[in-house]
Structure formats: C-alpha cells, structure tokens
Design a protein around this motif. Sequence first.
Motif, PDB file in Angstrom:
ATOM      1  N   ALA A 355       0.831  -1.207   0.000  1.00  0.00           N
ATOM      2  CA  ALA A 355       0.000   0.000   0.000  1.00  0.00           C
ATOM      3  C   ALA A 355       0.862   1.253   0.000  1.00  0.00           C
ATOM      4  N   MET A 356       1.958   1.258   0.750  1.00  0.00           N
ATOM      5  CA  MET A 356       2.846   2.420   0.776  1.00  0.00           C
ATOM      6  C   MET A 356       3.531   2.622  -0.573  1.00  0.00           C
ATOM      7  N   THR A 357       3.942   1.525  -1.192  1.00  0.00           N
ATOM      8  CA  THR A 357       4.579   1.621  -2.509  1.00  0.00           C
ATOM      9  C   THR A 357       3.617   2.202  -3.538  1.00  0.00           C
ATOM     10  N   GLU A 358       2.376   1.753  -3.480  1.00  0.00           N
ATOM     11  CA  GLU A 358       1.369   2.260  -4.418  1.00  0.00           C
ATOM     12  C   GLU A 358       1.082   3.737  -4.170  1.00  0.00           C
ATOM     13  N   ALA A 359       1.000   4.133  -2.909  1.00  0.00           N
ATOM     14  CA  ALA A 359       0.739   5.540  -2.585  1.00  0.00           C
ATOM     15  C   ALA A 359       1.891   6.433  -3.046  1.00  0.00           C
ATOM     16  N   ALA A 360       3.114   5.927  -2.940  1.00  0.00           N
ATOM     17  CA  ALA A 360       4.275   6.716  -3.340  1.00  0.00           C
ATOM     18  C   ALA A 360       4.308   6.973  -4.845  1.00  0.00           C
ATOM     19  N   LYS A 361       3.647   6.136  -5.613  1.00  0.00           N
ATOM     20  CA  LYS A 361       3.624   6.322  -7.074  1.00  0.00           C
ATOM     21  C   LYS A 361       2.732   7.480  -7.489  1.00  0.00           C
ATOM     22  N   LYS A 429      19.921  14.861   5.766  1.00  0.00           N
ATOM     23  CA  LYS A 429      20.274  13.779   4.843  1.00  0.00           C
ATOM     24  C   LYS A 429      19.003  13.273   4.169  1.00  0.00           C
ATOM     25  N   VAL A 430      18.970  13.294   2.853  1.00  0.00           N
ATOM     26  CA  VAL A 430      17.780  12.901   2.098  1.00  0.00           C
ATOM     27  C   VAL A 430      17.826  11.403   1.818  1.00  0.00           C
ATOM     28  N   LEU A 431      16.686  10.739   2.037  1.00  0.00           N
ATOM     29  CA  LEU A 431      16.556   9.296   1.832  1.00  0.00           C
ATOM     30  C   LEU A 431      15.458   9.040   0.808  1.00  0.00           C
ATOM     31  N   ASP A 432      15.698   8.102  -0.065  1.00  0.00           N
ATOM     32  CA  ASP A 432      14.718   7.783  -1.105  1.00  0.00           C
ATOM     33  C   ASP A 432      13.737   6.741  -0.566  1.00  0.00           C
ATOM     34  N   LEU A 433      12.793   7.197   0.276  1.00  0.00           N
ATOM     35  CA  LEU A 433      11.818   6.319   0.912  1.00  0.00           C
ATOM     36  C   LEU A 433      10.431   6.926   0.785  1.00  0.00           C
ATOM     37  N   PRO A 434       9.366   6.109   0.893  1.00  0.00           N
ATOM     38  CA  PRO A 434       8.003   6.661   0.884  1.00  0.00           C
ATOM     39  C   PRO A 434       7.784   7.580   2.083  1.00  0.00           C
ATOM     40  N   ALA A 435       6.915   8.552   1.908  1.00  0.00           N
ATOM     41  CA  ALA A 435       6.662   9.561   2.939  1.00  0.00           C
ATOM     42  C   ALA A 435       5.709   9.028   3.993  1.00  0.00           C
ATOM     43  N   ALA A 436       6.185   8.058   4.760  1.00  0.00           N
ATOM     44  CA  ALA A 436       5.358   7.498   5.835  1.00  0.00           C
ATOM     45  C   ALA A 436       5.099   8.555   6.895  1.00  0.00           C
TER      46      ALA A 436
END
Length: 542
Positions: A355-361, A429-436
């Motif tokens: 669900a998080m991966t889909e929301a990040a798209k 520091k920037v991280l390439d992760l979904p915005a949880a």
Amino acid sequence: DEHDIDRLGEADRVAPLDPDKYTVLVPQDAFPNAYSKYPLHRLVLAAHDGDLELLQQMLNRDDPINGYHHDINAHHEEERINALHAAALNGQIEAVEMLLAAGADPHVRQTMPHGKDPRDGETAREMADRWGWDDIEAVLRKAEETTPKGVYLRYGTGNNSKLWPVTKPEGLDPQQERRARLRHQRMLRPLPSRGERKYYGDMVFGVTHGWDGEGKVIRPAPFGQEEALPRAASSRAGLLFPDDRAQRVGMMARAPPNARVREMARVAERVLGYDLLALCADGPAERLNQVEVAQPAIYLASLAALETLREQRPEAAERPEAVAGMALGEFAALTAAGVMSFEMGLKLVQERAAAMTEAAKQRPHRVMSVAGLDKEEVRRLCAEVSAQAGQEVYVTAELFPKACLCAGTSEAVEQLKQSCEKDSAVRPKVLDLPAAHTPLMQSARNRLEASVAQCLPNLRPPHCDVYMCASGACIRAGTDPAAITKLLCEQLTSCAMWEGCMRGMVAAGVQEIFELGPKGGLKNYMKRIDQEAWGRTENIEQ
C-alpha cells in the motif's frame, strides 16, 4: 427419564435413554460444584499465551486450590473457543500437548454465532493448519486419529459443546440431544456456601458468580478487559523493535540452528512466494532495500532476534513489562505481546508495504533526517516551505532531542534541505523512501485499515504494556485490540512519537531494555534520550 420425556411431549417419538450407559455427562474427574480458584477464561488465556506454569497448575486435578475442576473442553462464552483452540491458534505446541495429555478432546469445534452453520466451526487442528502451525497440526491430526469422538451439541446456543463421554459414539438425533441437554441443565445448582468461597467463575456449569465477604455479587470480568488478565510477574524488561531502515545483507545468517526461526522462515516463504531468509542472508542489497521486501525482512529478523533472546533470557522474552516498535516495528511488538500471530502480522506487513509503494507512485516522495535543530524550528520551516512551494512536507518522526525525520513531496523536501543547511550545525540527509507518517499516505492507511478490520476478530489483548508511536503513550495490558489497531493504522499518516514512547517506558520503571533486530539504531537513540537507560540497553540480533 420418563418424566423428562413427558415434559418435552416426546414420549411417542423418542426412544428412552439407557441410564446404565448415559449417566456421566461430564468427565469423571470434573466436579460441577467444586471450587476452582481460576475461572474458565484463565484456562483459555493460559493456553493462548503459553503460560505453562499456570497451565500445569490448572490441569492438576489433584490440586484442590489451583486445579481446574470443571470441563477443559468448555468453550469461552464470548470468544467461542476452548483452551485447546486458543493454544492451537497462537502456536503454543507445549500447551497443546499438555491439554491433550489432560484429556482435551481434539474433535471439539468452535461454537458458531447465530446465523452460522455449526458444522463450519473449526477444530483445533483446522485452526493450526489455517495459521501455518505445521508442527501443531501434525500433533492434533495424530490425536484425532487416536481419540474416539464424543457427542456434541449440533445446534442452538452452545452449539458444538461436548455433551457426552467418549464411550458414547456420535449420532443422537436432535430430540435426543435436546433431552440430554435438559438433563445436563438439571445437574446445575447454585453453590450453597457464600461465606467460605469468594469466587467460582465457570459459565459451563451454571456457576456465573460468587460473593465477596460482605455478600455482594462478584461476576467474572469479560474476556479481554484488563482486570480479567492477571499474569505472572513481569521481568521488568522492555523490548524494542526497529523500523525498515535497519535491514542489511547478512542479517539472519545464524537462523538455521533455531527451530522456531526456521518455522517462521517456512511460513514467510509460503506467504510471500520467495525465500526471505536466503534474501536476508545473501542479498542482493538492491532487492532487499525495496520497500516490499525490506518490511517483511525486518519483521522476520526482529522476531528471530526475539527467539535469540528467548534462548538467553526466557523470562525477558516471555514476560516483558512493555514493548514498543518504531513505525513498522509495531507489528513485531504486537506479535511479541501476543496480539497477533506471526503469520497474521506478516500478511499485514506485506499489505502495508504494498500500500505504501502504491501511494508513493501517486506523487514523488522523499524522506529527510534532520539532526542539530530543535523540532519546533523544523516544524516552522516545514510550514514555511509548504506555503511557499505549494507542496507538502511534515515532521514525521520525533527520534530524540534535536533529531527528527521529515517527509513530503520531493520538491518540498529539497527546499527544506536548503533551508536547514543555512545553519552550519544542522546535518540534513535525504533518503529515497516513501513519505510514511504524513497525509500523503492516506490511501495506504485506508487499505491497511481494511485488512486490519478483517483480522480484528482473531486479535487478542496484549499480555504486556505497549507503547504506540501514533500517541507516544502507553496502551495497558489487556486493552481491547480495536483500540490498538486504530493507532497502528493511524501512525501511517501521523508523526511517530518515538522519543515520547521511550521517556514513558523509562519513567514506568523498566529495568532492562533489549533492541531486537539489526544495526542497533534504537539503542543509539536511547543514548540521546536517557543516558542512564542507554547503559541498560542491549542490542540482540539473530
């Protein structure tokens, strides 16, 4: 007898019962009017939690005080399961074996609610099979093959209850069962002594209350309420479970010697469709770092570390004072607290990651860590950037003093980074992760809430305190799981108050703290939250 038949108006339609064969309606060592210190829900709970010390006491019929002197096959009225079902559901193989040795009937099915066919009720073996406890399923299958069937109520309130001894085969017609049930009810009488005995618990034999020293009625508390869950003294240990940024290739490399971990790995492979244990141990890192792989991996690694702690310090693993999980880690924490099974937690973690991966798209997201700046100042900068850019960025996790995570749309995070860098002491520091933990995850939260709602009937109250990130506060042992799952889903769209959780746990008097999982990041946070507590914190890996 004939009087019973006449009262039911069935003398011409039902054959009389043979009193020489069918006078024993309960186990011969069970006494309807006997005093039992512990009521039925304690038996069910001890089996569910694997409290083997208490279970052994209750199954000792020779113990006049601690022994349970009623029917161990009885269903808990609200939960609709018996002790053997509870042990099978939660993977407690030792409890299953103890109950079978004490005479528990493996053929008894769960009681079904109004509108449901009693024949759809599951046996303990079917429950174990559904939740992936293969070793328990094998034990119960053998027990079914060697244990004769009894007679079970096939309809109405209390359906699937066992009515007859195992010496009588199944097959009474409904009218005979009705007459048998009437005779059973006539065996029940109020206990005569109000002064000598304080509490009598058991619903099965009609003993629904007791009396205190003043003659006031004492009724059993509903299953799941805090006062209904007295437990063995805790170890005063706190267990911490990390988020999904802790994964690394090589974790779980020592998993094969531990039978419990191997079993969890088999369940994970069946649920996920790939060998998660091998991926954790050997990589590649690119795949392990994908959100949909990393989150199940950390969940498995955290609970594998719990098994390592169980080998080293069983009292800390089995009777913690409190648990807490950082974001994703809450699923492992709730599993350790007995709220959900490993397989159920894994399926929810898998759904959360997807669900998080889909929301990040839907919109490009980024996460940024900020150290060296007061959190209120970071919030001010977030609001300023959001207003100027027309984008969204939020403080998403309070880690320790002057350290937090921020997340939002990619453009807003980049502008926030530039604003923070104006202070040379700040290290973003920037991280390439979904915005949880932001409103950007609302669609993921909705999806997770739907999955959690389906699991809710099978969740149990925690057997220890749980600190939840969404509130930064403590959920007490015995709390209704509905209140816990609300916070579990809420943290996807709200700030994770980790610092508040840790301060609360330390203030509550936790003596030892174990971080269960790779890297030891939570221990590092503790060093900046409370130096004294940090000295009592240990990182445990599998």
